[in-house]
Each structure stands twice: as C-alpha cells, then as structure tokens.
Design a protein around this motif. Structure first.
Motif, PDB file in Angstrom:
ATOM      1  N   GLY A  29      32.113  -3.154  50.606  1.00  0.00           N
ATOM      2  CA  GLY A  29      32.147  -2.560  49.272  1.00  0.00           C
ATOM      3  C   GLY A  29      32.514  -3.875  48.422  1.00  0.00           C
ATOM      4  N   SER A  30      32.363  -3.811  46.479  1.00  0.00           N
ATOM      5  CA  SER A  30      32.212  -4.533  46.306  1.00  0.00           C
ATOM      6  C   SER A  30      32.639  -3.788  44.450  1.00  0.00           C
ATOM      7  CB  SER A  30      30.983  -6.113  45.792  1.00  0.00           C
ATOM      8  OG  SER A  30      30.054  -4.488  45.089  1.00  0.00           O
ATOM      9  N   ALA A  31      33.123  -4.277  43.520  1.00  0.00           N
ATOM     10  CA  ALA A  31      34.120  -3.914  42.591  1.00  0.00           C
ATOM     11  C   ALA A  31      33.820  -4.791  41.301  1.00  0.00           C
ATOM     12  CB  ALA A  31      34.860  -2.887  42.159  1.00  0.00           C
ATOM     13  N   SER A  32      34.095  -4.441  40.021  1.00  0.00           N
ATOM     14  CA  SER A  32      33.657  -5.797  38.704  1.00  0.00           C
ATOM     15  C   SER A  32      34.072  -5.418  37.470  1.00  0.00           C
ATOM     16  CB  SER A  32      32.076  -6.512  38.906  1.00  0.00           C
ATOM     17  OG  SER A  32      31.186  -5.558  39.009  1.00  0.00           O
ATOM     18  N   MET A  33      35.120  -5.753  37.451  1.00  0.00           N
ATOM     19  CA  MET A  33      34.908  -5.733  35.323  1.00  0.00           C
ATOM     20  C   MET A  33      34.382  -6.867  34.218  1.00  0.00           C
ATOM     21  SD  MET A  33      38.438  -3.639  35.785  1.00  0.00           S
ATOM     22  CE  MET A  33      39.544  -5.061  36.667  1.00  0.00           C
ATOM     23  N   ALA A  34      33.990  -6.694  34.021  1.00  0.00           N
ATOM     24  CA  ALA A  34      33.365  -7.675  33.339  1.00  0.00           C
ATOM     25  C   ALA A  34      33.813  -7.014  30.857  1.00  0.00           C
ATOM     26  CB  ALA A  34      31.829  -7.436  33.151  1.00  0.00           C
ATOM     27  N   SER A 321      34.097 -11.923  33.860  1.00  0.00           N
ATOM     28  CA  SER A 321      34.168 -10.672  34.523  1.00  0.00           C
ATOM     29  C   SER A 321      35.226 -11.264  36.003  1.00  0.00           C
ATOM     30  CB  SER A 321      32.064 -10.557  35.089  1.00  0.00           C
ATOM     31  OG  SER A 321      31.801 -11.644  36.536  1.00  0.00           O
ATOM     32  N   LEU A 322      35.767 -10.053  36.219  1.00  0.00           N
ATOM     33  CA  LEU A 322      36.241 -10.225  37.490  1.00  0.00           C
ATOM     34  C   LEU A 322      35.826  -8.967  38.864  1.00  0.00           C
ATOM     35  CD1 LEU A 322      39.421 -10.897  38.358  1.00  0.00           C
ATOM     36  CD2 LEU A 322      40.162  -8.845  36.933  1.00  0.00           C
ATOM     37  N   SER A 323      35.482  -9.816  39.474  1.00  0.00           N
ATOM     38  CA  SER A 323      35.118  -9.106  40.588  1.00  0.00           C
ATOM     39  C   SER A 323      35.718  -9.338  42.061  1.00  0.00           C
ATOM     40  CB  SER A 323      33.165  -9.870  41.176  1.00  0.00           C
ATOM     41  OG  SER A 323      33.381 -10.947  41.612  1.00  0.00           O
ATOM     42  N   PHE A 324      35.523  -8.187  43.068  1.00  0.00           N
ATOM     43  CA  PHE A 324      35.757  -7.835  44.461  1.00  0.00           C
ATOM     44  C   PHE A 324      35.732  -7.220  45.434  1.00  0.00           C
ATOM     45  CE2 PHE A 324      38.839  -6.364  40.662  1.00  0.00           C
ATOM     46  CZ  PHE A 324      39.641  -7.382  40.426  1.00  0.00           C
ATOM     47  N   ALA A 325      35.489  -8.240  46.291  1.00  0.00           N
ATOM     48  CA  ALA A 325      34.650  -7.593  47.935  1.00  0.00           C
ATOM     49  C   ALA A 325      35.555  -7.252  48.740  1.00  0.00           C
ATOM     50  CB  ALA A 325      33.632  -9.014  48.472  1.00  0.00           C
ATOM     51  N   PHE A 326      35.311  -6.396  49.549  1.00  0.00           N
ATOM     52  CA  PHE A 326      36.096  -5.082  50.546  1.00  0.00           C
ATOM     53  C   PHE A 326      35.513  -4.701  51.442  1.00  0.00           C
ATOM     54  CE2 PHE A 326      35.556  -3.055  46.688  1.00  0.00           C
ATOM     55  CZ  PHE A 326      34.802  -1.372  46.996  1.00  0.00           C
TER      56      PHE A 326
END
Length: 326
Positions: A29-34, A321-326
């Motif tokens: 998955g991935s998630a982000s805030m922008a 933006s701040l994104s995360f990969a998991f």
C-alpha cells in the motif's frame, strides 16, 4: 460403485491442493498527505489539503505446465467514482513463462503499448492542470480502454524489450493496436519508441470519424549524478485540425541517496488553428526520502493552456506532499 464420481472428486481435490501449494497472495500500500495552491485569473488562491490512499492486492503461482499465472487488483478510494469499476483503480490477469513471454489481460486501467512509453520526458506536467475551469491542453494518445490485451515478447536480444497491445472493436469503432520497443543495452542509456492507433467508425457504419496514429520517442542518459531526458510525441489525426505535437526535456540531479532535484519543460503544439499558441508547462521539484517516507515540494507553471494567450490561460501551482510506502 460410481467410478466416474470418485474420479472427478479426486481430480477436484488435486486441483485445489495444487493451487493452494503453488499460489501466494500479498498486499502492499501507499498513503500520502498534500497541500496544494493554484493561482491565476481562472483559479486564484485555491488552497487545499488532500490525501491519497491505495492498496494493491497481488498473487501468483506456477502451474504444473511451467506457466506462471498472476492476478492484480488495485483499490484507490474515489479514483473511479461513478463508474462500474468503483472502487478499483485497475485489475488484470497475467500468464507468463521464460519461453512464451508475458500476456496480460487488463480488465480496466491498462495502458496500450504506446501509452506505456508515451509519458513526456518531464513526467506529464500538463496533467496536474487538468481540473482547471477553462480547459486544458491534454496529451493525445492511442486508444487504451477496458478489456485490453498487452503482450511482452520473451527476451530474445539482451537489452531490448518488445511489447504489443490490442483493443477489440466495440460498437461502430474499429479495433486498435500498438507496439513499443525499449532499449537498455548501453549502461546509463534508455531509449524507447512506441506507435499506436485510435481508429474510429468502420466504413459503412454511419458518419465516419477520422482515424489517428500516435508516435512517441524518448531517450534518457545517466552521467554520474545527472540524468538528462528528451521526448518527442506526435498525434497524426485524419482531421488536420485535430493533430498535435509535443516535445519535452528534463534535467535531474541526485544530491545524495536521499535528496534529488529536477527541472522539466513541456511544449504542446495544437493543430486546431493556424495561429494557435503553444501550450507550455514547466516544473521545478525536490524530494527527500528516508526509509519508506518521501517529502517532496514543487512549483509548476502553465501558460497558454487552451492554446491562446489570454491571461485566463496562465496558471501557477505550488505543492508540498508527504508520502509513505508500506
């Protein structure tokens, strides 16, 4: 004794056992805030927070005949709102082997072979302005739709990858095909060429809409910490005023394993009218990556976005933006 029933039951059990043994499922998955801000006459001081979220379900297994079968579902909230494919962003089934290559059936969300190599060298900056209120210069490409087949040939020549795609005819539209060649045989160099069709109504099925062919060429070269890329894109339409040409370039500099900066530019030339102005887009961006987290910032500029010099066709974009990969 029902020999037929016993045989079928044993066969079914064997198939279930083989499938369970060979197959494997996984989720990533991935998630982000922008934060985003547009400024310009048409859309001034439009500041907004947003988030992104995506889950990819994938599984594959090797059959007794040596074929590997894979399944992929991507769930992206609100990506296909209002369509029959909600909430899926894309889904596909693949069948592959070293000798036969890879055949992928895209139920939704696939690219044609040309589209797969058709992004501009700068990364489709124009696409970040597609929600503006007065229109936008969008890149025209070959036909890619649901229920499409994409085939990648096995590796016959080192450093050369060849692929093709096919979209069957539907309604009054003709079928469409595309192909692409990607060369990576020289260290640091990547060169690609793709061509595909967007054929419309077949002859004898009412008023015909002109056919179109799209050609994309791109090359990039890495020298130490610097990457230079250039692309050329041509949409040759049977109706002269519907044609389009686009060129793009980008320079990227890797400061360290964690930090990179880049500058890119795109020019899209419409053939709508003889005196139409070129749409131009530019972007300067920087990013910092630590583990599975990436912080990125960019400034983007669009001019003459509907091929006119009116002040309402110019716009600027600022994003963080701040994104995360998991």
């Amino acid at each position: 004794m029902n020999i037929k029933k016993i045989g079928l039951t044993a066969l079914a059990a064997s198939l279930v056992s083989t499938s369970a043994f060979a197959g494997e499922m996984s989720v990533s998955g991935s998630a982000s805030m922008a934060w985003e801000n547009y400024s310009g006459v048409a859309k001034n001081s439009t500041k907004a927070f947003s988030m992104g979220n995506q889950l990819t379900f994938s599984g594959s297994g090797e059959l007794d005949n040596g074929l590997t079968v894979g399944l992929s579902f991507i769930i992206d909230q609100a990506d296909n709102t209002g369509t029959a494919d909600t909430p899926f962003d894309s889904h596909s089934v693949s069948v592959s082997s070293d000798a036969l290559g890879t055949l992928v059936f895209h139920g939704e969300g696939g690219d044609s072979a040309q589209n797969a190599v058709g992004d501009t060298a700068a990364g489709n900056i124009w696409d970040n302005f597609d929600a503006r209120t007065t229109g936008n210069a969008a890149l025209k490409e070959s036909n890619a739709t649901t229920d499409m087949i994409h085939y990648t040939l096995p590796n016959f020549v080192e450093g050369v990858a060849v692929s093709a795609s096919y979209v069957p005819s539907g309604g009054t539209d003709q079928s469409d095909s595309a192909y692409a060649i990607v060369y990576t045989g020289l260290e640091g160099l990547t060169a690609s060429y793709g061509q595909g069709s967007s054929d419309q109504q077949a002859a004898g099925l009412g008023a015909s809409t002109a056919d179109a062919d799209t050609t994309s060429m791109k090359v990039s070269y890495v020298i130490g910490s610097i990457t230079a890329a250039y692309s050329s894109h041509d949409h040759d339409h049977g109706t002269a005023t519907s044609g389009q040409e686009a060129t793009s370039w980008k320079l990227s500099y890797t400061v360290s394993d964690a930090i990179s900066i880049s500058y890119g530019h795109e020019t899209i030339d419409s053939k709508e009218t003889a005196d139409s102005s070129d749409a131009e887009f530019s972007k300067i961006a920087g990013s910092y990556t630590s583990g599975g987290m990436t912080v990125s910032a960019s400034f983007q500029d669009g001019e003459n976005m509907s091929y006119t010099t009116a002040t309402s066709e110019d716009e600027e974009y600022y994003g963080l933006s701040l994104s995360f990969a998991f």
